[in-house]
Design a protein around this motif. Structure first.
Motif, mmCIF file in Angstrom:
data_model
loop_
_atom_site.group_PDB
_atom_site.id
_atom_site.type_symbol
_atom_site.label_atom_id
_atom_site.label_comp_id
_atom_site.label_asym_id
_atom_site.label_seq_id
_atom_site.Cartn_x
_atom_site.Cartn_y
_atom_site.Cartn_z
ATOM 1 N N GLY A 185 0.902 -3.017 -3.857
ATOM 2 C CA GLY A 185 1.083 -1.756 -3.148
ATOM 3 C C GLY A 185 -0.095 -1.360 -2.270
ATOM 4 O O GLY A 185 -0.166 -0.207 -1.817
ATOM 5 N N VAL A 186 -0.991 -2.294 -2.001
ATOM 6 C CA VAL A 186 -2.109 -2.001 -1.091
ATOM 7 C C VAL A 186 -1.580 -1.787 0.319
ATOM 8 O O VAL A 186 -2.054 -0.925 1.058
ATOM 9 C CB VAL A 186 -3.133 -3.157 -1.123
ATOM 10 C CG1 VAL A 186 -4.277 -2.896 -0.133
ATOM 11 C CG2 VAL A 186 -3.692 -3.345 -2.527
ATOM 12 N N ILE A 187 -0.577 -2.589 0.705
ATOM 13 C CA ILE A 187 0.170 -2.384 1.941
ATOM 14 C C ILE A 187 1.651 -2.443 1.588
ATOM 15 O O ILE A 187 2.028 -2.864 0.491
ATOM 16 C CB ILE A 187 -0.157 -3.442 3.019
ATOM 17 C CG1 ILE A 187 0.181 -4.847 2.514
ATOM 18 C CG2 ILE A 187 -1.624 -3.350 3.443
ATOM 19 C CD1 ILE A 187 0.059 -5.943 3.568
ATOM 20 N N LYS A 188 2.512 -2.042 2.539
ATOM 21 C CA LYS A 188 3.951 -2.033 2.282
ATOM 22 C C LYS A 188 4.707 -2.479 3.518
ATOM 23 O O LYS A 188 4.140 -2.550 4.623
ATOM 24 C CB LYS A 188 4.404 -0.650 1.843
ATOM 25 C CG LYS A 188 4.209 0.434 2.886
ATOM 26 C CD LYS A 188 4.594 1.793 2.357
ATOM 27 C CE LYS A 188 4.526 2.878 3.424
ATOM 28 N NZ LYS A 188 3.185 2.986 4.052
ATOM 29 N N GLN A 189 5.978 -2.763 3.336
ATOM 30 C CA GLN A 189 6.837 -3.153 4.457
ATOM 31 C C GLN A 189 6.771 -2.097 5.548
ATOM 32 O O GLN A 189 6.807 -0.886 5.276
ATOM 33 C CB GLN A 189 8.272 -3.316 3.974
ATOM 34 C CG GLN A 189 9.237 -3.813 5.045
ATOM 35 C CD GLN A 189 10.638 -4.020 4.497
ATOM 36 O OE1 GLN A 189 10.916 -3.718 3.338
ATOM 37 N NE2 GLN A 189 11.546 -4.527 5.314
ATOM 38 N N SER A 210 -0.844 -15.063 8.658
ATOM 39 C CA SER A 210 -0.454 -13.652 8.729
ATOM 40 C C SER A 210 0.857 -13.489 9.495
ATOM 41 O O SER A 210 1.690 -12.645 9.159
ATOM 42 C CB SER A 210 -1.565 -12.810 9.363
ATOM 43 O OG SER A 210 -1.893 -13.263 10.672
ATOM 44 N N GLY A 211 1.058 -14.345 10.520
ATOM 45 C CA GLY A 211 2.307 -14.280 11.275
ATOM 46 C C GLY A 211 3.511 -14.645 10.423
ATOM 47 O O GLY A 211 4.593 -14.055 10.557
ATOM 48 N N HIS A 212 3.330 -15.611 9.526
ATOM 49 C CA HIS A 212 4.431 -16.004 8.642
ATOM 50 C C HIS A 212 4.825 -14.863 7.711
ATOM 51 O O HIS A 212 6.026 -14.564 7.553
ATOM 52 C CB HIS A 212 4.030 -17.231 7.827
ATOM 53 C CG HIS A 212 5.041 -17.623 6.808
ATOM 54 N ND1 HIS A 212 6.264 -18.181 7.142
ATOM 55 C CD2 HIS A 212 5.035 -17.524 5.435
ATOM 56 C CE1 HIS A 212 6.953 -18.423 6.039
ATOM 57 N NE2 HIS A 212 6.235 -18.031 4.999
ATOM 58 N N GLY A 218 8.400 -8.170 6.874
ATOM 59 C CA GLY A 218 8.587 -6.955 7.662
ATOM 60 C C GLY A 218 7.341 -6.130 7.862
ATOM 61 O O GLY A 218 7.397 -4.891 7.882
ATOM 62 N N ILE A 219 6.185 -6.790 8.004
ATOM 63 C CA ILE A 219 4.978 -6.076 8.403
ATOM 64 C C ILE A 219 4.662 -6.465 9.847
ATOM 65 O O ILE A 219 5.180 -7.450 10.377
ATOM 66 C CB ILE A 219 3.775 -6.391 7.490
ATOM 67 C CG1 ILE A 219 3.422 -7.891 7.529
ATOM 68 C CG2 ILE A 219 4.037 -5.939 6.069
ATOM 69 C CD1 ILE A 219 2.143 -8.234 6.774
ATOM 70 N N ASN A 220 3.829 -5.670 10.478
ATOM 71 C CA ASN A 220 3.444 -5.933 11.862
ATOM 72 C C ASN A 220 1.994 -6.393 11.890
ATOM 73 O O ASN A 220 1.128 -5.731 11.313
ATOM 74 C CB ASN A 220 3.591 -4.664 12.711
ATOM 75 C CG ASN A 220 4.995 -4.074 12.641
ATOM 76 O OD1 ASN A 220 5.962 -4.753 12.954
ATOM 77 N ND2 ASN A 220 5.095 -2.831 12.195
#
Length: 428
Positions: A185-189, A210-212, A218-220
């Motif tokens: 949960g450090v980052i999310k979709q 990171s691109g994969h 569903g992250i940018n």
């Protein structure tokens, strides 16, 4: 000017010769090791370039004065400590291992000159440090049919036949780090991640990772390329903040990592910072940003932390501390020990096969599907070439831990996105 240092393992005999290398770039001009240089030697073993009845000479091209000098000084010293231990036990095939060391300063031209000088007289390379350096030499590794440890985690270099890749490449480090962040949960979709990387194979490899994950989860990801000489990351941090980044990845130098942490902290933008192993050094915990580094940084790594209790590893760490007290807490020594162990194992197998030649080494490594690395790295299959594992470690800075880094969640793992990732690098 380019210095050349010959180190006799075990006896610590050193001779220095200084050679001018400013005018002529010797790319492509090395004398090739051919079958005509091979002959029968002690024990009936066929001896190739760099091998005599008493010694096996290896080359090494390291960054001892450039942006990665702190880390690479520790790596080459750790390899030397391992070879010292081997020599104290009688060497390999009744021959001592010699390492000829040159300093590239992380300069491609200097490294190319050093390679041209060393290649005609060494059996293999104990180390050639750096993604940019290896990128410039990949083609020559193939034509020279040479075995080497790249001290780099570049995706293209890992595909070269003679390369002993010790652990994952940068793409897998980043994939597993991002999967860990998503799981915890450090980052999310839907979040945006800024990814700063050194121009060249380092960032190309890391950005592929990171691109994969961006496509799968569903992250940018917003990529930002910087040269190795860049130190001030204020503009890059400002860019990341303008993009609304929830976290920053840095695939760069330790000074760049320090600048990202300092600039984001000063701007009131204390987002998590994820780095791969190339960006870590213990000095990041010193000074005014030390607390922020401890609180915000996550490190992806190919090797374990220094909490290993295996007696073989403990003995190596003690020998390293005696040889290099300044870097005694550098966790990268474990990758270096592992590389030296792998090279030594290849040499022993080639001796058993009766061929201490370049072709003999390439054939010998095909038999190394399982080596006991004493827990220093995940299980590696070095027999096929390429990336030998998808597992890596995520660590958090901890001044009280051995090596000042502590692995999270029990050690090596491969995130779900590592299983769906297929590297597609080409070697120029």
């Amino acid at each position: 000017m380019l210095g050349r240092l010959l180190i006799r393992s075990g006896k610590r005999r050193t001779c220095v010769a200084v050679m001018a290398a400013a005018v002529v770039l010797l790319a492509g001009c090395s004398a090739k090791a051919t079958n005509s240089s091979e002959k029968s030697g002690k024990g009936g073993v066929t001896q190739g370039v760099g091998v005599t009845d008493t010694s096996i000479r290896l080359g090494a091209i390291s960054d001892l004065s450039g942006p990665f000098s702190a880390a690479d000084s520790a790596i080459i010293k750790a390899e030397q400590v391992y070879f010292d231990k081997v020599n104290e036990g009688g060497g390999v095939c009744g021959r001592k291992i010699d390492v000829e060391l040159a300093d590239s300063g992380y300069d491609v031209q200097k490294a190319t000159v050093a390679y041209s000088q060393q290649e005609p007289k060494v059996l293999a390379f104990a180390q050639i440090f750096g993604s940019a350096i290896n990128a410039s030499l990949n083609g020559r590794y193939r034509s020279d049919k040479v075995l080497l440890y790249p001290a780099s985690q570049s995706g293209p270099t890992a595909q070269v036949e003679g390369v002993l890749q010790i652990g994952v490449t940068y793409d897998y480090e980043i994939i597993n780090l991002l999967d860990y962040w998503l799981d915890k949960g450090v980052i999310k979709q839907g979040d945006t991640i800024a990814h700063i990387g050194l121009v060249g194979d380092l960032s190309n490899t890391a950005f592929a990772g990171s691109g994969h994950v961006a496509k799968q989860r569903g992250i940018n990801v917003k990529t930002i390329s910087v040269p190795a000489t860049a130190v001030d990351m204020t503009a890059q941090v400002t860019n990341a903040r303008a993009e609304g980044a929830a976290a920053i990845l840095v695939s760069g130098t330790p000074k760049q990592v320090a600048s990202v942490v300092a600039a984001s902290q000063a701007a009131g933008f204390p987002v998590p910072v994820g780095i791969d192993t190339t960006g870590w050094e213990n000095d990041l915990l010193a000074g005014s940003t030390g607390q922020a580094v401890q609180q915000r940084v996550y490190v992806g790594a190919p090797n374990a932390d220094l909490s290993i209790t295996d007696p073989t590893v403990q003995a190596l760490m003690a020998a390293f501390k005696a040889a290099d007290p300044k870097h005694a807490d550098d966790f990268k020594q474990l990758s270096a020990f592992s590389a030296a162990l792998a090279i030594t194992t290849v040499l022993k197998q080639a001796c058993d096969d009766g061929a201490l030649t370049r072709d003999g080494l390439l054939e010998a490594r095909k038999k190394l599907s399982s080596i006991d690395f004493h827990g220093m790295v995940p299980k590696l299959d070095l027999s096929k070439g390429g990336v030998p594992t998808t597992q890596s470690y995520v660590m958090r800075p901890d001044p009280s831990a051995p090596g000042m880094l502590k692995s999270v969640d029990g050690g090596a793992f491969a995130g779900p996105d590592a299983a769906t990732y297929k590297p597609s690098f080409t070697v120029s």
